[in-house]
Write an enzyme that holds these catalytic residues in place. Structure first.
Site, mmCIF file in Angstrom:
data_model
loop_
_atom_site.group_PDB
_atom_site.id
_atom_site.type_symbol
_atom_site.label_atom_id
_atom_site.label_comp_id
_atom_site.label_asym_id
_atom_site.label_seq_id
_atom_site.Cartn_x
_atom_site.Cartn_y
_atom_site.Cartn_z
ATOM 1 N N CYS A 61 26.791 -29.587 -1.310
ATOM 2 C CA CYS A 61 25.892 -28.450 -1.503
ATOM 3 C C CYS A 61 26.243 -27.223 -0.672
ATOM 4 O O CYS A 61 26.235 -26.106 -1.193
ATOM 5 C CB CYS A 61 24.443 -28.861 -1.299
ATOM 6 S SG CYS A 61 24.037 -29.520 0.307
ATOM 7 N N HIS A 111 22.600 -22.061 5.192
ATOM 8 C CA HIS A 111 23.617 -22.409 6.198
ATOM 9 C C HIS A 111 24.544 -21.237 6.519
ATOM 10 O O HIS A 111 25.738 -21.389 6.656
ATOM 11 C CB HIS A 111 24.445 -23.617 5.751
ATOM 12 C CG HIS A 111 23.621 -24.856 5.568
ATOM 13 N ND1 HIS A 111 23.349 -25.705 6.602
ATOM 14 C CD2 HIS A 111 22.988 -25.344 4.488
ATOM 15 C CE1 HIS A 111 22.599 -26.694 6.162
ATOM 16 N NE2 HIS A 111 22.355 -26.486 4.882
#
Length: 112
Positions: A61, A111
């Site tokens: 991901c 992230h």
């Protein structure tokens, strides 16, 4: 003197990118599934554009999300695993939208 923020034109459309990368696209009632009920996703699909076929740059991901945001492969972003973080100097589609006057909000596990 501070540079002023670009102003969004009243003519610009709202943009919502909803990436549900944790389940298969065929498990939506708007995709023809007879068991799964997804009324809210169906309403978004009805009012906008739904991609019914896509290929990911990476089966993990975080690298895939970074590729999506940058239009670059993991080999270019340097993000190869879910433990990596994309460097803050890397340009994304959010930067381009901001320069065009949009207020951008990233929600979820980016992230960056």
């Amino acid at each position: 003197m501070l540079q002023s923020e670009p102003k969004m034109s009243k003519q610009q459309p709202d943009i919502l990118v909803f990436m549900s990368d944790q389940h298969t696209a065929r498990l939506l009632s708007c995709a023809g599934d007879k068991i799964v009920e997804t009324p809210h996703l169906d309403a978004l699909a009805e009012a906008g554009t739904r991609f019914n076929a896509a290929v990911t740059s990476c089966p993990l991901c975080v690298p895939a999300r970074c590729s999506f945001m940058t239009a670059k492969m993991p080999s270019t972003t340097g993000v190869y695993s879910n433990g990596n973080v994309m460097p803050s100097h890397v340009a994304t589609v959010a930067h381009s939208l901001g320069a065009a006057g949009y207020e951008t909000i990233l929600c979820g596990r980016m992230h960056f």
